[in-house]
Design a protein around this motif. Structure first.
Motif, short mmCIF file in Angstrom:
data_model
loop_
_atom_site.label_atom_id
_atom_site.label_comp_id
_atom_site.label_asym_id
_atom_site.label_seq_id
_atom_site.Cartn_x
_atom_site.Cartn_y
_atom_site.Cartn_z
N TYR A 61 2.02 4.46 6.67
CA TYR A 61 0.97 4.29 5.67
C TYR A 61 -0.10 5.33 5.98
N SER B 294 -5.50 -6.69 2.42
CA SER B 294 -4.47 -6.08 3.27
C SER B 294 -5.08 -5.55 4.58
N ALA C 65 -4.11 -1.76 4.61
CA ALA C 65 -4.96 -0.96 3.71
C ALA C 65 -6.38 -0.86 4.28
N ASP D 194 0.13 -6.74 4.74
CA ASP D 194 -0.17 -5.91 3.56
C ASP D 194 0.11 -6.77 2.32
N PRO E 49 -3.83 -6.11 -2.25
CA PRO E 49 -4.70 -4.93 -2.11
C PRO E 49 -6.09 -5.28 -1.56
N SER F 121 0.87 -1.18 0.00
CA SER F 121 0.00 0.00 0.00
C SER F 121 0.91 1.23 0.00
#
Lengths: 352, 211
Positions: A54, A85, A88, A79, A82, A38
């Protein structure tokens, strides 16, 4: 007139079979997938350790999250893709996330002990995260052995920790998933790893993997599972990422490993309140911040009995314990951990 | 019937899962005894001694060949780590200085703020003082007027006192006059009585002579 056979043999789905074996062939011949992280930036680096930031997609909470992962594996499981994660998932929910990646200790890092990891790396990392975020306090999340380290850290630090979350955390080493005699041998000194650790200095990843493997020497079901579901591209992608991570253990600094075997496993000092880190006694009753412990119901590495005692050891008034229907790795791999953390943490974090 | 899909892997997967679980349980239960643990420890120590011997020989050979060993590289790497730690420590000290400066700046700003507030307050007080002075002057002139009036009044008072004295004197005079008048009246009365008496005496005296 056709006569029906008494034995029913259903027809094979040839299209599906073609796809399955093409995928298997690809897995066998292609390189392992690249893990794309990410969006993140490096905040601080010391020796092999890196502190990553992040940023939140839309910042909703001013209290940032600080992840401490295990020393045995690499933290990119948090992570890994996508879609699933954990990091994320939390940045999407409005949290600023910091992750302390311990990196790969080399031969020169054999003397890094828990004391060094906690005081020279973790405490400094949290200080940097606090300074970088400009926040007044921080939430610390420890996963697996990272949870043990985070708990020890929280019990000795003066830094403003608002919330402490530990997931699949080994605290009480008097129990475990390993056979009873193994633990007994380690605890009564029949087996000593000190000299073995000294000769290696830093334990190479292959030996770390071998240590895990001793708990489940026969390991064919993941591969059978892959063949049986190789026609499903999403499953294959997930499997390959997990396989990459499982075969990508981190080297373990010798001094820390000796401390883990002797102080934690052999003498169970953390539960007894006898563990001393940098001259400070790591008494878990010093933990007074909001506390949340998560255990996995199908954990093959950390038994629930290893995590549960922490609830009685901490002094927090606000403490929650939750058992989740997941495995040790799948809790992070599936991304399930993010909504669990958010559900508990959202009301305990300051709004931005 | 022909349309029914057949998944030959489903059963295989389930069987493998069960077999794996049972095999692992079997292996762990076999190894779950003290003899195995002791044997493992012997194996571990033997392996360790073997590695120690290799390392020692490597060091000796490398020393003869004047080649750096892994330990030498480790020592150099440790120096860079120490340097990094020193830089970190310096950075933290700079942070502390920055924080101190920021705190001092904040204090200064607060001090300046207080100074500004104080000078404003002083200015206001000065204005008030000027105003009060003006009023005091006015009061003073009023007082002077009053004083003058008072002195006039005093003069008037003195005059009045003089008048009063004069009046008192006049009253005394009046009393004297009254006394005089009284005396005069008495005198008149006395005088009026004297001829009668004299006449009487004369009469008395005359009567005597007439005989």
């Amino acid at each position: 007139m056709a006569v029906e056979s008494p034995v029913k043999i259903p027809a094979l789905d040839y299209e599906k079979e073609m796809k399955r074996w093409t995928q298997v062939y690809k897995i066998l011949t292609e390189d392992a997938p690249k893990i794309e992280h990410s969006p993140r930036e490096m905040v601080w680096r010391k020796n092999k350790t890196t502190l990553w930031h992040y940023p939140a997609k839309e910042k909703k909470y001013s209290t940032p999250l600080f992840f401490v992962y295990s020393l045995l594996n690499k933290p990119y499981i948090l992570d890994i893709s996508p879609d699933t994660s954990v990091i994320a998932g939390l940045t999407k929910r409005g949290y600023d996330v910091y992750l302390l990646d311990w990196g790969n200790p080399g031969y020169e890092d054999d003397d890094i002990s828990f004391d060094s990891y906690i005081l020279d790396y973790l405490e400094k990392g949290v200080k940097r995260a606090l300074r970088h975020s400009g926040a007044e306090d921080i939430s610390v999340v420890g996963y697996c052995l990272g949870g043990t380290i985070a708990s020890i850290f929280a019990s000795i630090t003066d830094l403003p920790i608002k919330n402490l979350i530990v997931a699949t955390v080994p605290i009480d080493y008097s129990v475990g998933v390993a056979p009873e005699k193994w633990l007994e041998g380690l605890q009564n000194g029949t087996v000593s790893v000190d000299r073995w650790v000294d000769v290696y200095g830093t334990i190479p990843p292959a030996l770390v993997e071998a240590m895990f493997r001793t708990l489940a020497p026969v390991n064919v079901s993941p591969y059978v599972g892959l063949v049986s579901r190789a026609h499903d591209s999403r499953y294959v992608d997930k499997w390959r990422r997990m396989d990459k991570w499982l075969n990508d253990s981190a080297p373990f600094a010798g001094a820390a490993l000796k401390q883990m075997f002797n102080d934690l496993m052999k003498d169970n000092k953390l539960v007894k309140g006898e563990l001393v880190i940098g001259g400070r006694r790591a008494d878990l009753s010093n933990i007074k911040c909001n506390f949340f412990a998560v255990s996995s119901a199908n954990d093959g590495l950390i038994a629930e009995g290893q995590s549960l005692p922490v609830m009685d050891l901490v002094s927090s008034e606000d403490k929650t314990y939750k058992v989740v229907e997941a495995g040790h790795v799948s809790l992070a791999l599936s991304g399930l951990f993010a909504p669990i953390v958010d559900e508990w943490l959202s009301s305990r974090s300051d709004l931005a | 019937m022909a349309k029914e899909k057949y998944d030959p892997y489903k059963g295989f997967r389930e069987l493998t899962g069960m077999w794996e679980k049972q095999m692992n349980s079997l292996l762990l239960s076999w190894s779950d005894n003290t003899d195995y643990i002791k044997l493992s420890n012997v194996g571990l120590q033997t392996h360790t001694r073997y590695l120690e011997m290799i390392k020692r020989n490597q060091e000796i050979m490398a020393n003869f060949m004047n080649m750096p060993t892994k330990t030498d590289v480790k020592n150099v790497a440790k120096l860079t780590i120490q340097a990094e730690e020193k830089i970190d420590a310096l950075e933290e000290q700079i942070w502390n200085l920055q924080d101190s400066f920021a705190a001092i700046n904040k204090e200064n700003m607060e001090f300046f703020g207080e100074l500004v507030a104080l000078s404003k307050q002083m200015k206001e007080e000065l204005d008030n003082n000027v105003k009060e002075l003006r009023e005091a002057k006015k009061v003073k002139s009023d007082l002077q007027k009053l004083r003058k009036e008072l002195s006039d009044t005093n003069e008037l008072k003195a005059e009045l006192q003089e008048l009063r004295r004069e009046l008192t004197e006049a009253n005394g005079l009046k009393l004297e006059l009254q006394e005089l008048k009284q005396e005069l009246v008495q005198y008149k009365e006395t005088k009026n009585q004297e001829p009668v008496q004299e006449k009487k005496e004369f009469e008395l005296a005359g009567a005597g002579t007439g005989k």
